[in-house]
Design a protein around this motif. Structure first.
Motif, PDB file in Angstrom:
ATOM      1  N   PRO A 482     140.782  16.579 -39.871  1.00 35.91           N
ATOM      2  CA  PRO A 482     141.934  16.680 -39.537  1.00 35.91           C
ATOM      3  C   PRO A 482     142.994  17.136 -40.470  1.00 35.91           C
ATOM      4  N   LEU A 483     143.854  17.716 -40.348  1.00 38.42           N
ATOM      5  CA  LEU A 483     144.895  18.669 -41.465  1.00 38.42           C
ATOM      6  C   LEU A 483     145.791  18.243 -42.010  1.00 38.42           C
ATOM      7  N   PRO A 484     146.903  18.319 -43.172  1.00 39.05           N
ATOM      8  CA  PRO A 484     147.539  17.639 -43.202  1.00 39.05           C
ATOM      9  C   PRO A 484     149.531  18.105 -42.202  1.00 39.05           C
ATOM     10  N   ASP A 485     149.901  17.087 -41.960  1.00 34.32           N
ATOM     11  CA  ASP A 485     150.997  17.153 -41.042  1.00 34.32           C
ATOM     12  C   ASP A 485     151.930  18.261 -41.360  1.00 34.32           C
ATOM     13  N   GLU A 486     151.775  19.202 -42.618  1.00 33.03           N
ATOM     14  CA  GLU A 486     153.292  20.193 -42.885  1.00 33.03           C
ATOM     15  C   GLU A 486     152.187  21.695 -42.496  1.00 33.03           C
ATOM     16  N   LEU A 487     151.421  21.356 -42.908  1.00 31.32           N
ATOM     17  CA  LEU A 487     150.273  22.488 -42.159  1.00 31.32           C
ATOM     18  C   LEU A 487     149.727  22.715 -40.429  1.00 31.32           C
ATOM     19  N   ARG A 488     149.938  21.484 -39.796  1.00 37.67           N
ATOM     20  CA  ARG A 488     149.994  21.610 -38.838  1.00 37.67           C
ATOM     21  C   ARG A 488     150.769  22.381 -37.806  1.00 37.67           C
ATOM     22  N   ALA A 489     152.294  21.659 -38.798  1.00 40.10           N
ATOM     23  CA  ALA A 489     153.201  22.471 -38.454  1.00 40.10           C
ATOM     24  C   ALA A 489     153.468  23.498 -38.271  1.00 40.10           C
ATOM     25  N   THR A 490     152.777  24.097 -39.156  1.00 37.55           N
ATOM     26  CA  THR A 490     152.376  25.955 -39.159  1.00 37.55           C
ATOM     27  C   THR A 490     152.396  26.908 -38.105  1.00 37.55           C
ATOM     28  N   LEU A 491     151.833  25.677 -37.020  1.00 37.68           N
ATOM     29  CA  LEU A 491     150.419  26.305 -36.082  1.00 37.68           C
ATOM     30  C   LEU A 491     151.254  26.611 -34.319  1.00 37.68           C
ATOM     31  N   LEU A 492     150.666  27.379 -34.054  1.00 39.12           N
ATOM     32  CA  LEU A 492     151.402  27.565 -32.669  1.00 39.12           C
ATOM     33  C   LEU A 492     150.246  25.793 -31.818  1.00 39.12           C
ATOM     34  N   LYS A 493     150.897  25.553 -30.886  1.00 42.04           N
ATOM     35  CA  LYS A 493     150.066  24.662 -30.086  1.00 42.04           C
ATOM     36  C   LYS A 493     148.957  24.367 -29.898  1.00 42.04           C
ATOM     37  N   ASN A 494     148.316  23.448 -29.902  1.00 40.72           N
ATOM     38  CA  ASN A 494     146.774  23.198 -29.365  1.00 40.72           C
ATOM     39  C   ASN A 494     145.862  24.268 -30.596  1.00 40.72           C
ATOM     40  N   GLN A 495     146.064  24.310 -31.432  1.00 39.35           N
ATOM     41  CA  GLN A 495     145.891  25.783 -32.468  1.00 39.35           C
ATOM     42  C   GLN A 495     144.578  24.997 -32.861  1.00 39.35           C
ATOM     43  N   TRP A 496     144.720  23.065 -33.386  1.00 36.31           N
ATOM     44  CA  TRP A 496     144.062  22.984 -34.054  1.00 36.31           C
ATOM     45  C   TRP A 496     143.807  21.055 -33.738  1.00 36.31           C
ATOM     46  N   THR A 497     142.921  21.060 -32.622  1.00 33.10           N
ATOM     47  CA  THR A 497     142.537  19.122 -32.089  1.00 33.10           C
ATOM     48  C   THR A 497     142.122  18.818 -32.886  1.00 33.10           C
ATOM     49  N   THR A 498     141.593  17.855 -33.805  1.00 34.07           N
ATOM     50  CA  THR A 498     141.294  16.858 -34.389  1.00 34.07           C
ATOM     51  C   THR A 498     140.590  16.223 -33.786  1.00 34.07           C
ATOM     52  N   SER A 499     139.635  16.987 -33.960  1.00 36.84           N
ATOM     53  CA  SER A 499     137.893  16.135 -32.832  1.00 36.84           C
ATOM     54  C   SER A 499     137.831  14.594 -33.495  1.00 36.84           C
ATOM     55  N   GLU A 500     137.562  14.373 -31.975  1.00 37.58           N
ATOM     56  CA  GLU A 500     138.165  12.852 -31.968  1.00 37.58           C
ATOM     57  C   GLU A 500     136.559  12.542 -32.639  1.00 37.58           C
ATOM     58  N   ARG A 501     135.238  12.777 -32.421  1.00 35.29           N
ATOM     59  CA  ARG A 501     134.590  12.019 -32.754  1.00 35.29           C
ATOM     60  C   ARG A 501     134.741  11.515 -35.168  1.00 35.29           C
ATOM     61  N   GLU A 502     134.519  11.338 -34.975  1.00 33.33           N
ATOM     62  CA  GLU A 502     135.171  10.810 -36.819  1.00 33.33           C
ATOM     63  C   GLU A 502     133.862  11.369 -37.467  1.00 33.33           C
ATOM     64  N   SER A 503     132.756  11.615 -37.155  1.00 30.63           N
ATOM     65  CA  SER A 503     131.557  12.017 -38.306  1.00 30.63           C
ATOM     66  C   SER A 503     131.304  13.522 -38.260  1.00 30.63           C
ATOM     67  N   ASP A 504     131.920  13.994 -37.226  1.00 32.42           N
ATOM     68  CA  ASP A 504     132.374  15.439 -37.034  1.00 32.42           C
ATOM     69  C   ASP A 504     133.169  15.960 -37.977  1.00 32.42           C
ATOM     70  N   HIS A 505     133.861  14.924 -38.389  1.00 38.65           N
ATOM     71  CA  HIS A 505     134.773  15.162 -39.508  1.00 38.65           C
ATOM     72  C   HIS A 505     134.568  15.495 -40.985  1.00 38.65           C
ATOM     73  N   TYR A 506     133.062  15.287 -41.047  1.00 43.90           N
ATOM     74  CA  TYR A 506     131.897  15.026 -42.564  1.00 43.90           C
ATOM     75  C   TYR A 506     131.211  16.166 -41.933  1.00 43.90           C
ATOM     76  N   ARG A 507     131.237  16.951 -41.009  1.00 41.18           N
ATOM     77  CA  ARG A 507     130.147  18.077 -41.105  1.00 41.18           C
ATOM     78  C   ARG A 507     129.732  18.702 -42.174  1.00 41.18           C
ATOM     79  N   ARG A 508     128.665  19.668 -41.901  1.00 39.21           N
ATOM     80  CA  ARG A 508     129.164  21.161 -43.475  1.00 39.21           C
ATOM     81  C   ARG A 508     129.848  21.309 -42.932  1.00 39.21           C
TER      82      ARG A 508
END
Length: 655
Positions: A482-508
């Protein structure tokens, strides 16, 4: 010549002609454009020869194994490295420090070789191991870990300007870019000899055309920024080739050949023709197609480009024809090595790789040995690790650098053996504190171990490792936490799609999606390069945003809650033992009595303040899976204490 004469006469007449004031400018521009073209065929004939004075520079001298110094300090010396270091210390009237304690050593080794902190169990086992070779056993264990490649790959990816997108305005995704990252990790874990490591990245398709495992390796050449949608694909191809050539020169030869794109190098004996001869090595294998991102080098045998020196670096102004060859200053053989003929497009890159790893090449082994030293000590023996030219820094210990380079070759180009040699030296095992060596305040002479700050990637991984939530899954496409909302707002559409599996958020961190136009917040704050150019050495800044991010971000709070929950899952209550456990997971060593007392006082005072505020339970920063038997205000105060530990200097610095 006739056209040049007409242009000059037109310009001279325009100065006296009552017409638009811009006319003289355009006439002069016409003259300047034609002058180089008229003399283009003379450029190669006028190329300055390489002189003995040019070759007298330290990095162009033949690589000869120096004699190891004989010094009188048998109590301190572990291997040849220490003899070179001690000789210089004695000349400076300095003394080395004694060996650091075991808590410091195991933490230093784990972060240096794996980019991860040791577990409490690993620390206790090492401290209790009384065998004389306990340290060497630990080194071998860490070098055999798959985490080694995950950590050391990031150093190479910085050099390779790796990202999974093109950059520029649209920052288009490169679908297979992650495969190159995985290839580097696997190659380093397998201890692929460095000569083969770079050969495959230059010419895998030439030397192993049917080997799917190594097919992605040449992405090294094309990992830089690109603009697939540019109108002129000829201009695009020119820009990519120039960037590629500059990167190969800087990373593998330690020479800033890119300075010669438009004119002869101002300081180094590298001509503009040298640059375009080196560029010609890659021209047949670069295929571009509009709106298609680059991936790997692809040789087409029916594609026989004629290589030219581009006048003033202008893609629209081809000058005299050039043939693929190595930079003359680095060719100590005197053979004037040419890597192609007029109609030959095959084998150029394989020939370049073979020359790079020849015994008489003065640069390749020196450059990588210097980089390895830099990554262990924070500074290379030459501090300009991608510039071994005239304006670069001379090495502080030139004989040691040459000895390391020749030792690397003697050990079959094994990087792991070079790492082992460095980290088992007494020089590396020194304490980082010193009272009697003020003369070595710059730490150039290594009379103590230089303290260094962790990178953003390592800080993030260490926070999750301490809290027991670091996900060990390996390989595959980059994941997006996940990215902070204010940072995602600076991106174009679909440039950062948070990974669905929560375990992926804690990978190296090595597996996080590497977008060229966006660096993950903690990486950005802690000086990760933007991947628009090869990065030889990261900056090490100390800024307010770093403290604000570690103290106030959702990411940091989540790590603190997970650490607190991990400790309380074992201890049940916030006791002195729970505080010690949290301290050891973050800092590694046991807290001093004064530190233990201070932390307990903090928990007590913070509990009282939270209770006074009468916050409801759902507004408290409770530990993850907080036991119901623990007072919620005390539990939230314990989380705050864990957050404070993650903000300590001792956590983000390695002694």
């Amino acid at each position: 010549t006739e056209m040049k004469s007409v242009a000059f006469n037109t310009y001279r007449a325009s100065l006296c002609t009552p017409c638009t004031p811009w006319f003289p400018f355009f006439a002069l521009l016409m003259l300047l454009t034609l002058v180089p073209a008229a003399g283009a065929n003379d450029l190669l004939e006028a190329e300055a020869p390489i002189t003995d004075e040019d070759r007298d520079h330290w990095s162009f001298q033949p690589l000869i194994r120096p004699t190891v110094p004989a010094v009188n300090s048998n109590e301190w010396l572990n291997n040849a490295i220490d003899r070179f270091i001690y000789e210089r210390l004695a000349a400076k009237e300095l003394l080395p420090q004694s060996e650091a304690d075991r808590f410091v050593l195991i933490r230093r080794l784990h972060f240096d070789l794996l980019g991860l902190p040791p577990s409490i169990e690993a620390v206790d086992a090492f401290v209790a191991d009384q065998r004389p070779d306990a340290y060497e056993r630990l080194v071998d264990q860490l070098l055999a870990s798959h985490h080694y490649g995950e950590h050391w790959a990031q150093h190479w990816l910085d050099l390779a300007r790796f990202a999974e997108t093109d950059g520029f305005e649209h920052d288009k995704v490169r679908e297979d870019a992650w495969k190159y990252r995985d290839w580097v990790i696997d190659a380093l874990n397998a201890d692929m000899p460095y000569d083969r490591f770079i050969t495959l990245q230059l010419a895998a398709d030439e030397i192993a055309p049917h080997d799917k495992q190594h097919a992605i390796a040449t992405s090294f050449c094309l990992s830089g920024p690109d603009m697939p949608d540019i109108n002129s694909q000829d201009e695009r191809r020119h820009n990519v080739l120039n960037e590629l050539t500059s990167t190969v020169g800087g990373v593998l030869l330690g020479l800033q050949v890119g300075c010669a794109q438009c004119h002869d190098h101002k300081y180094d004996p590298i001509s503009q023709a040298d640059f375009y001869r080196l560029r010609a090595v890659f021209e047949p294998a670069l295929q571009v197609k509009k709106n298609v991102s680059l991936s790997v080098l692809q040789l087409k045998k029916d594609f026989v480009p004629v290589s030219h020196l581009m006048l003033r670096g202008d893609w629209q102004r081809p000058g005299p024809e050039v043939h693929a060859a190595v930079p003359r200053i680095a060719d100590t053989s005197g053979e004037a090595i040419v890597l192609s003929k007029d109609d030959d497009v095959t084998g150029r890159r394989a020939a370049l790789a073979a020359w790079l790893t020849r015994a008489d090449n003065p640069l390749t082994a020196r450059v990588i040995a210097n980089r390895v030293w830099q990554y262990h000590f924070g500074k290379g023996l030459s501090q300009t690790s991608s510039d071994f030219g005239i304006v670069g820094d001379s090495p502080t210990h030139p004989e040691l650098l040459d000895w390391l380079a020749t030792e690397l070759v003697a050990q079959n180009w094994s990087l792991k053996q070079l790492h082992r040699l460095v980290v088992t030296s007494a020089t590396y095992r020194q304490s980082g504190t010193a009272d009697n060596n003020a003369a070595d305040s710059s730490k150039l002479w290594l009379s103590r171990f230089p303290r260094r700050r962790l990178s953003g990637e390592v800080i993030r991984d260490a926070m999750f490792a301490a809290s027991g939530t670091l996900e060990n899954a390996t390989h595959g496409p980059g994941v997006m936490p996940p990215l902070p909302d204010e940072l995602r707002a600076t991106l174009l559409k679909n440039q950062w799609t948070t990974s669905e599996r929560e375990s992926d958020h804690y990978r190296r961190s090595i597996y996080l999606f590497a977008r060229r136009n966006l660096r993950y917040p903690i990486f950005d704050a802690f000086d990760r390069p933007d991947a628009n150019a090869s990065c030889a050495q990261r900056g090490r800044s100390t800024t307010a945003p770093q403290s604000l991010l570690l103290l106030n971000s959702t990411f940091s709070l989540d790590a603190a809650q997970r650490l607190a929950g991990r400790v309380l899952a074992v201890r049940d209550e916030v006791t002195e033992q729970a505080v010690e456990d949290a301290f050891r997971r973050v800092v590694i060593r046991r807290p001093l009595d004064e530190e233990q007392k201070l932390l307990m006082e903090f928990v007590t005072q913070q509990t009282a303040q939270l209770r006074e505020e009468s916050r409801p339970r759902d507004e408290l920063a409770l530990p993850l899976n907080c036991p119901s038997t623990v007072d919620p205000y005390t539990a939230a105060a314990f989380t705050d204490m864990c957050l404070a530990l993650f903000n300590s200097n001792e956590f983000i610095y390695v002694d």
